[in-house]
Design a protein around this motif. Structure first.
Motif, PDB file in Angstrom:
ATOM      1  N   TYR A  10       0.694  -1.224  -0.120  1.00  0.00           N
ATOM      2  CA  TYR A  10      -0.042   0.018  -0.054  1.00  0.00           C
ATOM      3  C   TYR A  10       0.847   1.314  -0.011  1.00  0.00           C
ATOM      4  CZ  TYR A  10      -3.697   3.075   1.256  1.00  0.00           C
ATOM      5  OH  TYR A  10      -4.826   3.903   1.275  1.00  0.00           O
ATOM      6  N   LEU A  11       0.721   2.102  -0.994  1.00  0.00           N
ATOM      7  CA  LEU A  11       1.595   3.155  -1.038  1.00  0.00           C
ATOM      8  C   LEU A  11       2.773   3.101  -0.710  1.00  0.00           C
ATOM      9  CD1 LEU A  11      -0.511   6.061   0.646  1.00  0.00           C
ATOM     10  CD2 LEU A  11      -0.133   5.885  -1.704  1.00  0.00           C
ATOM     11  N   GLY A  12       3.526   2.213  -1.611  1.00  0.00           N
ATOM     12  CA  GLY A  12       4.964   2.072  -1.560  1.00  0.00           C
ATOM     13  C   GLY A  12       5.517   1.235  -0.315  1.00  0.00           C
ATOM     14  N   PRO A  56      -4.628   7.544  -1.330  1.00  0.00           N
ATOM     15  CA  PRO A  56      -4.129   8.882  -1.421  1.00  0.00           C
ATOM     16  C   PRO A  56      -2.846   8.832  -2.501  1.00  0.00           C
ATOM     17  CG  PRO A  56      -3.907   8.255   0.752  1.00  0.00           C
ATOM     18  CD  PRO A  56      -4.402   6.991  -0.091  1.00  0.00           C
ATOM     19  N   SER A  57      -2.616  10.286  -2.849  1.00  0.00           N
ATOM     20  CA  SER A  57      -1.617  10.063  -4.114  1.00  0.00           C
ATOM     21  C   SER A  57      -0.161   9.705  -3.308  1.00  0.00           C
ATOM     22  CB  SER A  57      -1.685  11.554  -4.476  1.00  0.00           C
ATOM     23  OG  SER A  57      -0.229  11.594  -5.004  1.00  0.00           O
ATOM     24  N   PRO A  58       0.427   8.920  -4.034  1.00  0.00           N
ATOM     25  CA  PRO A  58       1.728   8.556  -3.557  1.00  0.00           C
ATOM     26  C   PRO A  58       2.901   9.852  -3.508  1.00  0.00           C
ATOM     27  CG  PRO A  58       1.372   7.541  -5.747  1.00  0.00           C
ATOM     28  CD  PRO A  58       0.232   8.475  -5.275  1.00  0.00           C
ATOM     29  N   ALA A  59       2.398  10.870  -4.327  1.00  0.00           N
ATOM     30  CA  ALA A  59       3.487  12.134  -4.147  1.00  0.00           C
ATOM     31  C   ALA A  59       3.312  12.866  -2.763  1.00  0.00           C
ATOM     32  CB  ALA A  59       3.045  12.993  -5.432  1.00  0.00           C
ATOM     33  N   ASN A  60       2.026  12.471  -2.109  1.00  0.00           N
ATOM     34  CA  ASN A  60       1.907  13.149  -0.902  1.00  0.00           C
ATOM     35  C   ASN A  60       1.006  12.286   0.160  1.00  0.00           C
ATOM     36  OD1 ASN A  60       1.391  15.329   0.822  1.00  0.00           O
ATOM     37  ND2 ASN A  60      -0.506  16.074  -0.206  1.00  0.00           N
ATOM     38  N   PRO A  61       1.729  11.285   0.471  1.00  0.00           N
ATOM     39  CA  PRO A  61       1.200  10.310   1.289  1.00  0.00           C
ATOM     40  C   PRO A  61       1.017  11.079   2.816  1.00  0.00           C
ATOM     41  CG  PRO A  61       3.615   9.925   1.090  1.00  0.00           C
ATOM     42  CD  PRO A  61       3.389  10.943   0.359  1.00  0.00           C
ATOM     43  N   PRO A  62      -0.002  10.397   3.464  1.00  0.00           N
ATOM     44  CA  PRO A  62      -0.334  10.950   4.794  1.00  0.00           C
ATOM     45  C   PRO A  62       0.842  10.833   5.679  1.00  0.00           C
ATOM     46  CG  PRO A  62      -1.818   9.188   4.119  1.00  0.00           C
ATOM     47  CD  PRO A  62      -0.837   9.107   3.085  1.00  0.00           C
ATOM     48  N   SER A  63       0.853  11.431   6.923  1.00  0.00           N
ATOM     49  CA  SER A  63       1.896  10.939   8.125  1.00  0.00           C
ATOM     50  C   SER A  63       1.562   9.847   8.715  1.00  0.00           C
ATOM     51  CB  SER A  63       2.235  12.265   8.831  1.00  0.00           C
ATOM     52  OG  SER A  63       1.072  12.257   9.511  1.00  0.00           O
ATOM     53  N   GLY A  64       2.487   9.344   9.359  1.00  0.00           N
ATOM     54  CA  GLY A  64       2.330   8.278  10.022  1.00  0.00           C
ATOM     55  C   GLY A  64       2.058   6.982   9.344  1.00  0.00           C
ATOM     56  N   CYS A  65       1.063   6.016   9.578  1.00  0.00           N
ATOM     57  CA  CYS A  65       0.730   4.814   8.773  1.00  0.00           C
ATOM     58  C   CYS A  65       0.052   5.384   7.611  1.00  0.00           C
ATOM     59  CB  CYS A  65      -0.087   4.069   9.695  1.00  0.00           C
ATOM     60  SG  CYS A  65      -0.731   2.680   8.806  1.00  0.00           S
ATOM     61  N   PRO A  66       0.697   4.927   6.329  1.00  0.00           N
ATOM     62  CA  PRO A  66      -0.023   5.627   5.361  1.00  0.00           C
ATOM     63  C   PRO A  66      -1.444   5.044   5.000  1.00  0.00           C
ATOM     64  CG  PRO A  66       1.572   3.732   4.803  1.00  0.00           C
ATOM     65  CD  PRO A  66       1.886   3.957   5.992  1.00  0.00           C
ATOM     66  N   PHE A  67      -1.711   3.895   5.725  1.00  0.00           N
ATOM     67  CA  PHE A  67      -3.412   3.511   5.587  1.00  0.00           C
ATOM     68  C   PHE A  67      -4.321   4.438   6.435  1.00  0.00           C
ATOM     69  CE2 PHE A  67      -6.684   0.103   6.317  1.00  0.00           C
ATOM     70  CZ  PHE A  67      -7.101   0.377   5.113  1.00  0.00           C
ATOM     71  N   HIS A  68      -3.909   5.069   7.559  1.00  0.00           N
ATOM     72  CA  HIS A  68      -4.647   5.662   8.791  1.00  0.00           C
ATOM     73  C   HIS A  68      -5.825   6.246   8.104  1.00  0.00           C
ATOM     74  CE1 HIS A  68      -2.591   9.646   8.844  1.00  0.00           C
ATOM     75  NE2 HIS A  68      -3.747   9.901   9.096  1.00  0.00           N
ATOM     76  N   LYS A  69      -5.883   7.063   7.154  1.00  0.00           N
ATOM     77  CA  LYS A  69      -6.912   7.792   6.767  1.00  0.00           C
ATOM     78  C   LYS A  69      -8.122   6.901   6.422  1.00  0.00           C
ATOM     79  CE  LYS A  69      -5.241  12.384   5.999  1.00  0.00           C
ATOM     80  NZ  LYS A  69      -4.416  13.260   4.985  1.00  0.00           N
ATOM     81  N   ARG A  70      -7.949   5.601   5.792  1.00  0.00           N
ATOM     82  CA  ARG A  70      -9.068   4.875   5.582  1.00  0.00           C
ATOM     83  C   ARG A  70      -9.368   3.748   6.500  1.00  0.00           C
ATOM     84  NH1 ARG A  70      -7.793   2.762  -0.171  1.00  0.00           N
ATOM     85  NH2 ARG A  70      -9.859   2.681  -0.723  1.00  0.00           N
ATOM     86  N   CYS A  71      -8.494   3.665   7.389  1.00  0.00           N
ATOM     87  CA  CYS A  71      -8.578   2.501   8.133  1.00  0.00           C
ATOM     88  C   CYS A  71      -9.815   2.526   9.334  1.00  0.00           C
ATOM     89  CB  CYS A  71      -7.116   2.304   9.096  1.00  0.00           C
ATOM     90  SG  CYS A  71      -7.168   0.850   9.949  1.00  0.00           S
ATOM     91  N   PRO A  72     -10.461   1.477   9.256  1.00  0.00           N
ATOM     92  CA  PRO A  72     -11.496   1.437  10.210  1.00  0.00           C
ATOM     93  C   PRO A  72     -11.095   1.468  11.785  1.00  0.00           C
ATOM     94  CG  PRO A  72     -11.467  -0.655   8.907  1.00  0.00           C
ATOM     95  CD  PRO A  72     -10.303   0.419   8.428  1.00  0.00           C
TER      96      PRO A  72
END
Lengths: 276, 328, 321
Positions: C230-232, C278-294
């Motif tokens: 996921y995201l690299g 999310p765009s791989p050019a601008n991944p979220p901080s922390g865990c890359p999956f946290h924005k979608r993680c239930p």
């Protein structure tokens, strides 16, 4: 090769093109040997005569036999057309291939030079080159060749860039094929279509550019005829003696037309997708 | 009848090098109100052509409907309609969404422009009403920050978002029938799940019927009530979805179900041997005869009749015909 | 167990994002971001993930078709990232790539015979007769009729073209093959044919596969171990049975639950993820999956979870474990 010929046999339009081009070439070679009159001899009492039994295509303002001059001119026009386009196409192919394949700074350097060449009007550029090199048939061909280089470079480069993105290029690289083989075996054959079309277009342009140069006194030196120079010389007499213009013009049109037909069918023949 | 759409006897031919070949043969499909009806088949099965002929969008020439009827809401014959009449129906009463939303959206216009265009053509709302309608529909299809997205151009959105926009445009005029041609094929699984969910919701909210065209039996199992299996231009089997999955009749359907690479991982992979015949070399009898494991002599020469093998479950295969003959 | 055939250590492939007139690098797309794993001999290791997760970039970086920007790729314990171009060319005999798109991956102007024999002529100086004989053998193995060897790619269907691609990649009898979505562009009934062929050839030539796919059903059949990206980043990695029966990472769980059911009566618990990758050019901080993680927690937004072994041979990058 035998396959190309057998395919050509099926393609009626292409066959017309091939036969036409062959006839024009034969005319260029044999024509000057079988002219009924000396193409440079002036029949002072027969100036601006219409077509007749002695002068089939009439005579020009100096009383020269137009049929003989058309025959003689065929050699020069074809010679200049083929050689100069050959120069332009070869240079353009190499530059375009290098620029498109390697990109980066090589591409930048080549393309900026081409942009500069492109910025000049064709005639002006050719004129400058001939003026520098000195007027002669050879230099005219070199000049026209250089004038046509940027068009070929651009066409080839654009085609190379789109072909380079195809997966089969990556595939060749992943197999370990050497770079020069990738370029010549995988890239080149796949850019032939636009390249060949460009050649047939450039041929007509080259014949006309030669005409303009001759007219300005920098191409073929009078009294030696070429179709282009004849066409140019006819301008003053267009209304009273249209045959001076019509006959060389017809030959230019037929030649270009045949080359275009040949180019179209070659492009199709070389494309395996259009052959079952 | 309360069917939204009835396709009867639909034949589509293609002209190629002065010859005419049949590409869709005798398709019969009835789509009920609020039903999700699936057509499943591989490439070249004629499923997309069937959908395009409903919209009157077949590329003619070389394609044309040579026989049959498509009745919309019982009494309106779509095949007899003029181009102008069809234009009024398209987008308003029947809309369509495609596999690749990027090619269906105009890259030079914002999402709002594209929605407004459809509204202007089909409704007489005032400008502010139209704007509100755009925001409402965009919100309804689950796009966050609707006001900002409306100002975006298609390339600024992700594949999933674009498909939502396509659905928004399609649902804008509250159509009675939505044709969905491989709507999720280009999307990732997690996005596919979102879109399929959305379509099911919308069907209930808007009381729309959906014709779902897909190559993926999983999508069919997920969404449809009834399903037709197409092979080489023919509907070889038609039934409700549970019956099709649990007692498939046609050898092709059986093969397709078995070759769904989904079962137990240690099971043997099954594949149907051979490939779909080309339109030029269509077998004269049953079109599946060349690949069928149960092929009989008669299959090569005569087209099997469509047979109701169970209640509401039809199949076009000689196997069941034989059985009937034997049983008297 | 024997030494791994391939060891990937902290591999990174970053693409610069250039901007402005002077084309200055303003940021990087971290397409492959610090990934380590081993592939054992004769094993099939699968990479799964959605589009843009970097799985194809990873596959191509391992073969050095794309140049990695950091890390190591050890093939037979030698770091191929240090190879010179001539060493690399020799390596191409042993490592091959099979492409997703059977249409654009074959040169349209070469006949099947030319395509399949090209690797032979590239690496060995052999006579035409010898090459022809090997090509014939290979074509037979992949199930292409010999009388079609002089035809051009466009005369074949997608499935047959993929067979040509496979013949071309396998004629050198490579030890390691990266198969990048080899069946994704094919019809369902053809997919199984090609998968079977790949498995057969693996058996016959004792090959090792890195199999890249977005389709979890396909992966289930062919792999021994699976890595989820996921995201690299690698999110989870374990043997195939555990990933399907006992997925630990919430992303893996969501991915599995999103697969359409194969039976309309099946009751399936759905985890429908919100939003897009999310765009791989601008991944979220922390865990890359946290924005979608239930199951996202406070710390997920700031601290990137470590990729660690939580059970035997079961690695996960998640704060839950």
């Amino acid at each position: 090769m035998s396959e190309i010929i057998s395919r050509l046999k099926k393609d009626k339009v292409g066959l017309v093109g091939v036969i036409g081009v062959l006839l024009v070439l034969v005319m260029g070679f044999i024509g000057p040997l079988v002219t009924p009159h000396d193409p440079t001899e002036m029949y002072k009492s027969h100036t601006l005569e219409g077509p007749s039994a002695t002068h089939w295509f009439g005579t020009d303002d100096f009383g020269r036999d137009i049929f003989s001059r058309v025959m003689q001119g065929a050699r020069v026009s074809l010679y200049v057309g083929l050689i100069s386009v050959g120069i332009g196409a070869t240079l353009g192919f190499l530059f375009g291939l290098i620029a498109g394949f390697f990109q980066g700074w090589v591409d930048n350097v080549i393309m900026r030079i081409m942009d500069i060449l492109f910025a000049f009007p064709d005639i002006l550029l050719a004129l400058t080159i001939v003026a520098v090199l000195g007027p002669s048939l050879r230099n005219t061909m070199v000049a026209i060749g250089i004038v046509f280089t940027p068009v070929f470079t651009r066409t080839v480069r654009a085609a190379v860039i789109s072909v380079k993105e195809m997966e089969f290029i990556t595939s060749a690289r992943s197999i370990g094929v050497k770079t020069h083989k990738v370029i010549f075996k995988h890239v080149s054959p796949n850019i032939l279509a636009p390249f060949i079309v460009q050649i047939t277009l450039a041929l007509s342009g080259a014949i006309l550019t030669e005409a303009a140069l001759s007219f300005l006194g920098l191409g073929i030196q009078p009294p030696e005829p070429s179709w282009g120079s004849m066409l140019n010389a006819s301008r003053q007499y267009m209304e009273i003696a249209p045959w001076i213009a019509i006959f060389p013009a017809i030959f230019i049109i037929i030649t270009i037309f045949c080359f275009n037909l040949l180019g179209d069918s070659l492009r199709d023949i070389l494309d395996p997708k259009l052959n079952q | 009848m309360d069917n939204v759409l009835e396709i009867k006897n639909l034949h589509i031919d293609v002209k190629k090098d002065d010859s005419t070949y049949n590409v869709v043969k005798d398709v019969n499909v009835s789509i009920g109100k609020q039903q999700i009806y699936g057509i499943v088949g591989e490439s070249g099965s004629g499923k997309s052509l069937t959908a395009l002929s409903i919209m009157g969008l077949l590329a003619n020439p070389p394609l044309h409907v040579s026989k049959g009827s498509i009745q919309f809401e019982g009494d309106r014959e779509l095949l007899d309609m003029s181009f102008k009449e069809m234009k009024k129906i398209r987008g308003k009463e029947i809309s369509m969404i495609f596999q690749e939303p990027m090619t269906a959206l105009d890259p030079l216009f914002t999402i709002q422009d594209q929605l407004m265009e459809a509204l202007k053509f089909h409704t007489k709302l005032s400008k502010s009403e139209m704007k509100q309608a755009c925001i409402d529909i965009i919100e309804r299809v689950g796009i966050p920050r609707p006001k900002e997205v409306l100002k975006d151009y298609p390339h600024q959105l992700s594949g999933g978002m674009r498909q939502r926009v396509m659905i928004a445009i399609a649902m804008l005029c509250n159509p009675k029938l939505l044709l969905a041609d491989e709507p999720t094929t280009a999307l990732d699984v997690t996005i596919q799940a979102q879109i399929l969910d959305l379509m099911k919701e919308l069907r209930e909210d808007f009381e729309t019927s959906i014709l779902m065209i897909t190559h993926d039996l999983g999508v069919i199992a997920e969404t449809c009530q009834r399903v037709a299996v197409m092979y080489a231009g023919e509907v070889v089997e038609e039934s409700d979805v549970v019956s099709l999955f649990h007692s498939p009749k046609h050898p092709y359907t059986k093969g397709l179900l078995k070759s769904m690479v989904s079962g137990n991982r240690h099971d043997d992979l099954y594949s149907i041997p051979g490939k779909v015949p080309s339109v030029e070399q269509m077998p004269s009898g049953c079109r599946f005869a060349t690949r069928c494991p149960h092929v009989m002599d008669i299959c090569h020469t005569q087209t099997p009749p469509v047979q109701e093998v169970e209640a509401d479950h039809t199949c076009q295969c000689w196997l069941y015909q034989e059985e009937l003959v034997k049983n008297g | 167990m024997a030494d791994p055939l391939l060891k990937i250590e902290e591999l990174e492939t970053f693409f610069p994002i250039k901007s402005g007139i002077f084309k200055r690098t303003v940021a990087h797309v971290k397409a492959v971001n610090n990934i380590s794993f081993d592939i054992k001999e004769k094993e099939t290791f699968s990479l799964v993930g959605e589009s843009g997760c970097g799985k194809s970039t990873l596959g191509r970086s391992i073969l050095r078709i794309l140049e990695p920007t950091g890390g190591k790729v050890l093939f037979h314990n030698k770091n191929i990232l240090n190879y010179s171009s001539s060493e690399l060319r020799k390596l191409r005999r042993d490592v091959q790539l099979v492409f997703q798109d059977p249409y654009s991956s074959l040169n349209p102007r070469m006949s099947v015979r030319e395509l399949v024999s090209e690797p032979l002529f590239t690496h060995f100086s052999i006579s035409k007769e010898e090459a022809n004989q090997q090509v014939d053998e290979m074509l037979e193995k992949v199930g292409l009729p010999l009388e079609q060897a002089e035809r051009y790619p466009h005369q074949f269907s997608g499935g047959q073209r993929q067979r040509i691609s496979i013949a071309r990649a396998f004629i050198l009898k490579p030890k390691f093959v990266v198969a990048d979505e080899p069946v994704s562009a094919l019809d369902v009934s053809i997919q199984a044919q090609i998968l079977k062929l790949l498995m057969q050839l693996q058996e016959e030539f004792n090959m090792t596969y890195l199999f890249i796919s977005h389709d979890l059903n396909v992966v289930k059949h062919i792999s021994d171990r699976v890595g989820v990206m996921y995201l690299g980043k690698m999110m989870e990695m374990t043997d195939t049975d555990s990933i399907y029966e006992e997925p630990l990472h919430p992303y893996t769980q969501a991915l599995l639950s999103a697969v359409p059911k194969s039976d309309p009566l099946e009751e399936k618990e759905r985890v429908i993820l919100k939003g897009d990758v999310p765009s791989p050019a601008n991944p979220p901080s922390g865990c890359p999956f946290h924005k979608r993680c239930p199951k996202a927690m406070e710390e997920c937004t700031t601290i990137e979870p470590e990729f660690k072994e939580v059970k035997e041979n079961h690695y996960v990058a998640c704060h839950l474990y």
